[in-house]
Design an enzyme around this catalytic site. Sequence first.
Site, PDB file in Angstrom:
ATOM      1  N   HIS A 196     -44.052 -22.433 -21.178  1.00  0.00           N
ATOM      2  CA  HIS A 196     -44.717 -22.544 -19.867  1.00  0.00           C
ATOM      3  C   HIS A 196     -43.670 -22.965 -18.837  1.00  0.00           C
ATOM      4  O   HIS A 196     -42.710 -22.244 -18.633  1.00  0.00           O
ATOM      5  CB  HIS A 196     -45.876 -23.532 -20.001  1.00  0.00           C
ATOM      6  CG  HIS A 196     -46.825 -23.588 -18.849  1.00  0.00           C
ATOM      7  ND1 HIS A 196     -46.874 -22.681 -17.817  1.00  0.00           N
ATOM      8  CD2 HIS A 196     -47.833 -24.474 -18.588  1.00  0.00           C
ATOM      9  CE1 HIS A 196     -47.833 -23.002 -16.977  1.00  0.00           C
ATOM     10  NE2 HIS A 196     -48.424 -24.087 -17.406  1.00  0.00           N
ATOM     11  N   HIS A 253     -45.626 -12.248 -20.080  1.00  0.00           N
ATOM     12  CA  HIS A 253     -46.646 -13.079 -19.418  1.00  0.00           C
ATOM     13  C   HIS A 253     -48.010 -12.722 -19.984  1.00  0.00           C
ATOM     14  O   HIS A 253     -48.270 -11.559 -20.302  1.00  0.00           O
ATOM     15  CB  HIS A 253     -46.645 -12.811 -17.900  1.00  0.00           C
ATOM     16  CG  HIS A 253     -47.309 -13.893 -17.126  1.00  0.00           C
ATOM     17  ND1 HIS A 253     -48.678 -13.948 -16.982  1.00  0.00           N
ATOM     18  CD2 HIS A 253     -46.815 -14.977 -16.493  1.00  0.00           C
ATOM     19  CE1 HIS A 253     -48.982 -15.024 -16.263  1.00  0.00           C
ATOM     20  NE2 HIS A 253     -47.879 -15.659 -15.961  1.00  0.00           N
ATOM     21  N   ASP A 279     -40.056 -17.330 -14.069  1.00  0.00           N
ATOM     22  CA  ASP A 279     -38.968 -18.222 -14.514  1.00  0.00           C
ATOM     23  C   ASP A 279     -37.639 -17.522 -14.721  1.00  0.00           C
ATOM     24  O   ASP A 279     -36.628 -18.200 -14.964  1.00  0.00           O
ATOM     25  CB  ASP A 279     -39.396 -18.901 -15.834  1.00  0.00           C
ATOM     26  CG  ASP A 279     -40.554 -19.843 -15.605  1.00  0.00           C
ATOM     27  OD1 ASP A 279     -41.633 -19.603 -16.180  1.00  0.00           O
ATOM     28  OD2 ASP A 279     -40.401 -20.772 -14.807  1.00  0.00           O
TER      29      ASP A 279
HETATM   30  C1  SDX Z   1     -45.257 -19.365 -16.989  1.00  0.00           C
HETATM   31  O1  SDX Z   1     -50.063 -18.525 -17.475  1.00  0.00           O
HETATM   32  C2  SDX Z   1     -49.369 -18.564 -16.422  1.00  0.00           C
HETATM   33  O2  SDX Z   1     -49.780 -18.130 -15.367  1.00  0.00           O
HETATM   34  C3  SDX Z   1     -48.030 -19.225 -16.550  1.00  0.00           C
HETATM   35  C4  SDX Z   1     -47.134 -19.193 -15.322  1.00  0.00           C
HETATM   36  C5  SDX Z   1     -47.675 -20.044 -14.208  1.00  0.00           C
HETATM   37  O3  SDX Z   1     -47.319 -19.782 -13.058  1.00  0.00           O
HETATM   38  O4  SDX Z   1     -48.376 -21.030 -14.521  1.00  0.00           O
HETATM   39  O5  SDX Z   1     -46.981 -17.853 -14.870  1.00  0.00           O
HETATM   40  C6  SDX Z   1     -45.745 -19.753 -15.637  1.00  0.00           C
HETATM   41  O6  SDX Z   1     -45.477 -20.091 -17.930  1.00  0.00           O
HETATM   42  C7  SDX Z   1     -44.536 -18.047 -17.152  1.00  0.00           C
HETATM   43  C8  SDX Z   1     -44.165 -17.750 -18.646  1.00  0.00           C
HETATM   44  C9  SDX Z   1     -42.902 -18.544 -18.979  1.00  0.00           C
HETATM   45  N1  SDX Z   1     -42.609 -18.410 -20.459  1.00  0.00           N
HETATM   46  C10 SDX Z   1     -41.588 -17.700 -20.888  1.00  0.00           C
HETATM   47  O7  SDX Z   1     -40.853 -17.005 -20.187  1.00  0.00           O
HETATM   48  C11 SDX Z   1     -41.360 -17.817 -22.400  1.00  0.00           C
HETATM   49  C12 SDX Z   1     -41.106 -16.411 -22.977  1.00  0.00           C
HETATM   50  N2  SDX Z   1     -42.364 -15.663 -22.887  1.00  0.00           N
HETATM   51  C13 SDX Z   1     -43.176 -15.611 -24.091  1.00  0.00           C
HETATM   52  O8  SDX Z   1     -43.174 -16.804 -24.821  1.00  0.00           O
HETATM   53  C14 SDX Z   1     -44.561 -15.020 -23.840  1.00  0.00           C
HETATM   54  O9  SDX Z   1     -44.366 -13.860 -23.154  1.00  0.00           O
HETATM   55  C15 SDX Z   1     -45.624 -15.834 -23.135  1.00  0.00           C
HETATM   56  C16 SDX Z   1     -45.841 -17.152 -23.788  1.00  0.00           C
HETATM   57  C17 SDX Z   1     -45.274 -16.045 -21.705  1.00  0.00           C
HETATM   58  C18 SDX Z   1     -46.913 -15.020 -23.210  1.00  0.00           C
HETATM   59  O10 SDX Z   1     -47.238 -14.913 -24.533  1.00  0.00           O
HETATM   60  P1  SDX Z   1     -48.580 -14.150 -25.015  1.00  0.00           P
HETATM   61  O11 SDX Z   1     -49.403 -13.699 -23.868  1.00  0.00           O
HETATM   62  O12 SDX Z   1     -49.238 -14.990 -26.055  1.00  0.00           O
HETATM   63  O13 SDX Z   1     -48.003 -12.835 -25.594  1.00  0.00           O
HETATM   64  P2  SDX Z   1     -47.657 -12.603 -27.114  1.00  0.00           P
HETATM   65  O14 SDX Z   1     -46.867 -13.763 -27.637  1.00  0.00           O
HETATM   66  O15 SDX Z   1     -48.902 -12.213 -27.809  1.00  0.00           O
HETATM   67  O16 SDX Z   1     -46.648 -11.350 -27.016  1.00  0.00           O
HETATM   68  C19 SDX Z   1     -47.090 -10.031 -27.162  1.00  0.00           C
HETATM   69  C20 SDX Z   1     -45.913  -9.344 -27.867  1.00  0.00           C
HETATM   70  C21 SDX Z   1     -45.529  -9.992 -29.192  1.00  0.00           C
HETATM   71  O17 SDX Z   1     -44.923  -8.974 -29.960  1.00  0.00           O
HETATM   72  P3  SDX Z   1     -45.760  -8.384 -31.250  1.00  0.00           P
HETATM   73  O18 SDX Z   1     -46.015  -9.563 -32.178  1.00  0.00           O
HETATM   74  O19 SDX Z   1     -47.045  -7.810 -30.673  1.00  0.00           O
HETATM   75  O20 SDX Z   1     -44.858  -7.345 -31.860  1.00  0.00           O
HETATM   76  O21 SDX Z   1     -44.730  -9.446 -27.060  1.00  0.00           O
HETATM   77  C22 SDX Z   1     -43.749 -10.212 -27.748  1.00  0.00           C
HETATM   78  C23 SDX Z   1     -44.457 -10.979 -28.842  1.00  0.00           C
HETATM   79  O22 SDX Z   1     -43.574 -11.211 -29.950  1.00  0.00           O
HETATM   80  N3  SDX Z   1     -43.155 -11.109 -26.756  1.00  0.00           N
HETATM   81  C24 SDX Z   1     -41.857 -11.338 -26.633  1.00  0.00           C
HETATM   82  C25 SDX Z   1     -41.745 -12.189 -25.527  1.00  0.00           C
HETATM   83  N4  SDX Z   1     -42.951 -12.445 -25.027  1.00  0.00           N
HETATM   84  C26 SDX Z   1     -43.825 -11.781 -25.798  1.00  0.00           C
HETATM   85  N5  SDX Z   1     -40.787 -10.921 -27.359  1.00  0.00           N
HETATM   86  C27 SDX Z   1     -39.577 -11.352 -26.941  1.00  0.00           C
HETATM   87  N6  SDX Z   1     -39.389 -12.173 -25.874  1.00  0.00           N
HETATM   88  C28 SDX Z   1     -40.437 -12.602 -25.161  1.00  0.00           C
HETATM   89  N7  SDX Z   1     -40.253 -13.395 -24.108  1.00  0.00           N
END
Ligand code: SDX
Length: 403
Positions: A241, A280, A336
Amino acid sequence: ERGLRVSDKGFLNTAVISSSITYIDGDAGVLRYRGYPIEQLAQNSSFLEVAYLLIYGDLPTRKNLETFEHEVMHHTIVHSDAETLFRSFRYNAHPMSILSSAFSAIGSFYEEANPSLQGQNLYTKTDPKSLANMDKQIYRLIGKAITLAAMAYRVRQGRSFVTPPLGMSYTGSFLYQLDRAGEERYKPSPVLERALDVLFILHADHELNASSTTVLQTGSSLVDPYSAVAAGCASLYGPLHGGANEAVIRMLIAIGSPANVPAYIEAVKRREKVLSGFGHRIYKTSDPRSFIIRNIADEVFAVTGKDELLDTAMALHAVAMKDEYFISRKLAPNVDFWSGLIYRAMGFPMDFFPVLFAVPRVVGWLAHWRQMMHQQGGVKIWRPRQLYVGPGKRDYLPIYKRL
Ligand code: SDX
């Protein structure tokens, strides 16, 4: 458990409230605060004007804005008792753990935050006294957010605390308190002040993200808003987050140079690494905030000099945006990905970046908290159900009978 079903993991597809604060269209990459497009607010507004909009629902008149700004800026001073708390942290304590502790602590300074009073539900929207009390708590939390953050920074620097100045803007006061204030070397920079103000606008709210949900879950027990904000701060601290802006820089430093980007991308595809700053839960195209922040980066670099990690970030962005692995999963830059580069160029230490997310997000947390306190029919405590999948009834087994 009749009629119960487990909502998707991580509330993937669960709406727990109706809200009129922020609208997001994740497929179109649209973000609006109370109906106003984020691009227009970033271009034309100020952080405190946007704070008023998010909390009270409309853009303020000139008089309303002057009053709001005056109230917030006259609540930036923190009781000297807080200094003892800050001095009790080790010099290398993470500033987010200091900040969430501080929000909780300052709640104990104010009588109206006393739980024994909460039961009277101080927040009825028809009672002028209750409205005035709620406004005062909102002014205090927004005003003190920059001072508590600056105090956390000064603890890390081993420096004395700076009395918040009057007559400055919100970000001007923040930069003054942070940055060798009171010494002849301090030079206010209108470009950096405006850049931080716009970054604060972009980070102010984002509907029901993890930390806003935490604030509402906590606030639904009618605890004081200082404690609810402290809980939100703890949630935002996590690398999935608000901690992601720090994780992005650590990732770029680890990659080292654009030449190493392909190898890192392959490691991500093997699930050995995460591409921080990408992906996201709602946006399935680029986060609209990331475009605005990318432009701010160039304006800041023109003043501070370019960050040497920018080339690696641009190479990573270029490769990921064309790679089927990320395209198929609809992974694109979020808020971010670029922001940490700006904070680094402005001279902030890496572990302070999530604090720069938390300070403006206090406004969004309070907007949602106020909306919940005034919801139709009064506040209902958030108490979700579960589906029990554990063992059926069984009798106690004395220890000598356990193998
Ligand atoms: C913020 O919610 C908000 O609005 C948050 C925010 C706000 O203003 O409050 O926008 C701020 O928190 C932005 C997000 C910051 N976090 C990151 O940048 C961390 C990296 N991102 C990931 O951890 C992830 O994308 C999340 C946590 C942001 C979202 O995760 P989800 O919605 O649970 O998605 P998921 O994990 O189910 O991913 C779907 C697929 C998966 O692959 P498969 O298992 O289907 O093969 O995408 C992959 C994930 O492995 N994936 C990634 C990835 N994010 C998702 N793979 C590599 N790198 C990534 N960053």
